[in-house]
Design an enzyme around this catalytic site. Sequence first.
Site, PDB file in Angstrom:
ATOM      1  CB  CYS A 115      -0.533  -0.213   0.990  1.00  0.00           C
ATOM      2  SG  CYS A 115      -2.347   0.978   1.294  1.00  0.00           S
ATOM      3  CB  CYS A 118      -3.671   3.186   1.832  1.00  0.00           C
ATOM      4  SG  CYS A 118      -3.279   2.006   0.634  1.00  0.00           S
TER       5      CYS A 118
END
Length: 273
Positions: A115, A118
């Site tokens: 990620c 995020c």
Amino acid sequence: MGRVTVRRKTTRLADGERTGRIDTLVVEEPLELRVGGESLQVTMRTPGDDFDLASGFLLSEGVITKPADVLTMRYCAGVDADGEQTYNLLDIALAPGVEPPAKSAKRNFTVTSACGVCGKDSLEDVRTKAVWDLAEDATVVDADVLGDLPARLRKSQKIFDKTGGLHAAALFTADGELLAAKEDVGRHNAVDKVIGQALQQDLLPLRGTVLAVSGRASFELVQKAVMAGIPVLAAVSAPSSLAADLADESGLTLAGFVRGGAFNLYTHPDRVN
């Protein structure tokens, strides 16, 4: 501390032959960060250097700027099925007068190791105001030194040699001297660990340094470099458009596709000669 690698039985198929073998895998486990007893983030990471990771993350979120901003940091009780301490819950107490993270910064779900930005409410929420002005940093890096950094970074990837499954980040001087190197299943975690170590050593702002990363240059990695006062970011792969925009606005020199001695300079090329 938890294990960094594990051994696992595998079946290999090659040239029509099926053979059994033992492979080494990198460990990926969750780490929950709590500030003042409240959950801030759960991230998937490779165990190790968790205090550095937490410090780097809090810096990039604009919560802290110096070691004294953290009063205490400790692991909370937690065991696995075998009764072993998991070291997967870290509780942080901020020093008096340090504002806790805003509710908009809290990520109430798991952040995967892949990620980037995020769980952010908006792009503007990511644009944390930097403490140090990179435009004031007169660092100059020789092109040969910059082009050689990925090879020097690769030499520091000891766990990658065993598993082939890790990102890496390293901090160098403008002359190419290695200051710190970290590995993690998440590229943003590796950067947090590098910056967090420097923060705990009270080295910020990191003027006169270069941050080298093994993958692409995302917006979040540029943000972390800016928040730490790092003037140059070198990535083995490509930057995103948003990463280039932030680097340009912040005065950071962004180099991408740094391979085999060649690279592209996307912003502030005058720092490289």
